[in-house]
Design an enzyme around this catalytic site. Sequence first.
Site, PDB file in Angstrom:
ATOM      1  N   HIS A 149      70.665  23.795  50.787  1.00 11.16           N
ATOM      2  CA  HIS A 149      69.949  23.410  49.559  1.00 11.16           C
ATOM      3  C   HIS A 149      70.025  21.910  49.293  1.00 11.16           C
ATOM      4  O   HIS A 149      69.269  21.380  48.481  1.00 11.16           O
ATOM      5  CB  HIS A 149      70.525  24.141  48.339  1.00 11.16           C
ATOM      6  CG  HIS A 149      70.299  25.622  48.358  1.00 11.16           C
ATOM      7  ND1 HIS A 149      69.054  26.175  48.528  1.00 11.16           N
ATOM      8  CD2 HIS A 149      71.162  26.674  48.215  1.00 11.16           C
ATOM      9  CE1 HIS A 149      69.159  27.504  48.503  1.00 11.16           C
ATOM     10  NE2 HIS A 149      70.435  27.834  48.321  1.00 11.16           N
ATOM     11  N   ASP A 281      74.203  36.129  53.051  1.00  9.03           N
ATOM     12  CA  ASP A 281      73.967  36.705  51.726  1.00  9.03           C
ATOM     13  C   ASP A 281      72.746  37.617  51.685  1.00  9.03           C
ATOM     14  O   ASP A 281      72.402  38.140  50.633  1.00  9.03           O
ATOM     15  CB  ASP A 281      73.893  35.620  50.638  1.00  9.03           C
ATOM     16  CG  ASP A 281      73.099  34.400  51.061  1.00  9.03           C
ATOM     17  OD1 ASP A 281      72.426  34.455  52.108  1.00  9.03           O
ATOM     18  OD2 ASP A 281      73.149  33.381  50.332  1.00  9.03           O
TER      19      ASP A 281
HETATM   20  N1  Q9C Z   1      70.793  31.319  37.456  1.00  6.36           N
HETATM   21  C1  Q9C Z   1      73.672  29.430  48.897  1.00  6.36           C
HETATM   22  O1  Q9C Z   1      73.604  30.603  49.189  1.00  6.36           O
HETATM   23  N2  Q9C Z   1      72.382  30.633  41.919  1.00  6.36           N
HETATM   24  N3  Q9C Z   1      73.429  29.003  47.666  1.00  6.36           N
HETATM   25  C2  Q9C Z   1      72.241  30.063  40.620  1.00  6.36           C
HETATM   26  C3  Q9C Z   1      71.364  30.389  38.375  1.00  6.36           C
HETATM   27  C4  Q9C Z   1      72.641  29.660  42.905  1.00  6.36           C
HETATM   28  C5  Q9C Z   1      73.067  29.903  46.637  1.00  6.36           C
HETATM   29  C6  Q9C Z   1      71.759  31.080  39.643  1.00  6.36           C
HETATM   30  C7  Q9C Z   1      72.617  30.265  44.283  1.00  6.36           C
HETATM   31  C8  Q9C Z   1      72.898  29.240  45.336  1.00  6.36           C
HETATM   32  C9  Q9C Z   1      74.086  28.428  49.916  1.00  6.36           C
HETATM   33 ZN    ZN Z   2      72.137  31.645  50.058  1.00  2.02          ZN
END
Ligand code: Q9C
Ligand code: ZN
Length: 646
Positions: A149, A281
């Site tokens: 990301h 994931d």
């Molecule tokens: N409502 C990776 O799997 N979620 N990153 C935030 C906010 C963030 C995932 C939810 C998920 C990031 C590397």
């Molecule tokens: Zn992820």
Amino acid sequence: MEAVETASRSTSRSLRRVGILYDERMCRHHTPDDEPHPENPNRIRAIWNKLQSAGISQRCEVLSAKEAEDKYILSVHGKSHVDLIRNISSQQYNSRRNRIASKLNSIYLNEGSSEAAYLAAGSVIEVAKRVAKGELDSAFAIVRPPGHHAEHDEAMGFCLFNNVAIATNFLLNEKELGINKILIVDWDVHHGNGTQKTFWKDPRVLFFSVHRHEFGSFYPSNDDGDYTMIGEGPGAGYNINVPWENGRCGDADYLAVWDHILIPVAKQFNPDMILISAGFDAAVGDPLGGCCVTPYGYAMLLRKLMDFARGKIVLALEGGYNLASISNSALACMEVLLDEKIVTGSTEAYPFESTWRVIQVVRQELKAFWSVLADEVPTKLISQKAPIPKILISSCDSEAEDVEELLQEVIRPLSTLRVDEDCRESASVSWRSDLSNIDIWYATFGSNMWKPRFLFYIEGGQVDGMQKLCSGSMDKRPPKEILWKIFPHRLFFGRESTRTWGLGGVAFLHPESKNEDIVHMCLYRITLEQFNDVLHQENISSYDMSSPLFDLTSLDCVKEKGSINLEAVKKGWYHNVVYLGMERDIPILTMTCDLSDIENFKSGKVPLHAPSEDYANTLVKGLVEGGQLSEEEAVSYIKEAATKPL
Ligand code: Q9C
Ligand code: ZN
């Protein structure tokens, strides 16, 4: 003969040279007060422990992490971002760190973040370089924080540096490596927005991401992951997104995408190397992903990629938040890289109707760039679609599932995928087979310094003239190596008598080190299983050993804390396991009393006592036969330990 072969096979290197990289320092990145967070240090510990106990790391080349150099990071990120991540963990940021993190999207920062970020990026570079050079066939970098990301000037989504993008630019820029075309496969359940942007206009890098999208409502919650995002300028056609319309996608959906998009394109692109943004994931049981890929599924996806780039594949961990799911998935992938088992079968479950629809629109969008995508997908195939099974809906959407149960009751009956041979038993076998693959140095300071004495704890039986019958270890293999070392600890003798030695004290080690003290220790390289059996015998415990006294979690814990008290044998005299550092990447452990016992010895509540003649002679024999001291030296060494006040 057969037994010999089986025994050696479990520890011998694979025919395939597979690299694996893990470094505990990447665990020092965590939430400021260690508040719970899905992206936490136990993720990589769990994977590493699983691979060790399954005997995988022993068949690989274990590499150590290196910090990335700024010049490589700067090929992806801007100077201000690199400066921030380099300095964020330093004291001068203490008062601002949390505020800075809170302004970013899904980011926390602490004192360990800078180092971990540099190590994660540097580690992917390191393994990629070795694979590119041909020193390794393939490799897995178990890194965190994740990277995909992270954008040019922005940390987000638990990512600080874009590890895979940095390694990709490294490979392309080191011209003598001869890597001119790279395929990046991003199977993390989230879109790899940072990687996409890095190579948006770059035709040397084919970026492929399959992710939950839900029309832009799933994280990172924008249109970047749409199938219409195909790259620009010379990079047009070199960016492929496969956006799921819903969660619950599983093996059948991913395999359909592989068979009808990725694999044909990979064939046509003909990469020199493949980097996988290997988040787990999308695995069944993941609390964030809501998809249902099984370990067999991951094995198949990876297996199909091994036919390209002459198998030069690097996996870099990204997301994945269910410890059991990510460990089992990583294990399945490593078995594929090692190529010692045949992965066969096809899934019995069908892709969703929406999956076929997405496959069709992606092919449509990209067919101008990839002629292999031009044909219509046969209607016969498309008509084979899954009714949305009710059990899967309820299971995959809920957060805390028992993965094993889910795998057994829901996924396995739907799947005929098999990883051949004996590998699948490992889940059900006892802790013994897990721990029999892990070596430790058992550091001895008492009668066990005399090898024949110690061997009774392994082989069982009764040593001459002594009162006790030893049960031995279930694994009767002798120590693999014996080594002597000196440590800055205090040796002393205490307690009045023992069943084995009669009247007189026995040896203890002060659990804390002190510079002016020295102790001679004889280190036996034995397995963690054998160590458990020794612990059991040394503590004369009635513990039934249906689970280990000291397992891999204990090992992690003792490495971090320095010592741990074993509750199950707290009445034993040697119930405190002390970590004495590493010797050639293998932890050194000893067992002794704990600090409260030291207080009791000091106060006289438990007596200090010189050793009996027999016992002292055994120690002297150990030191002399071990080539450490002359007889006189050994005698005075013991005498000093027995007389010096604690
Ligand atoms: N409502 C990776 O799997 N979620 N990153 C935030 C906010 C963030 C995932 C939810 C998920 C990031 C590397
Ligand atoms: Zn992820």
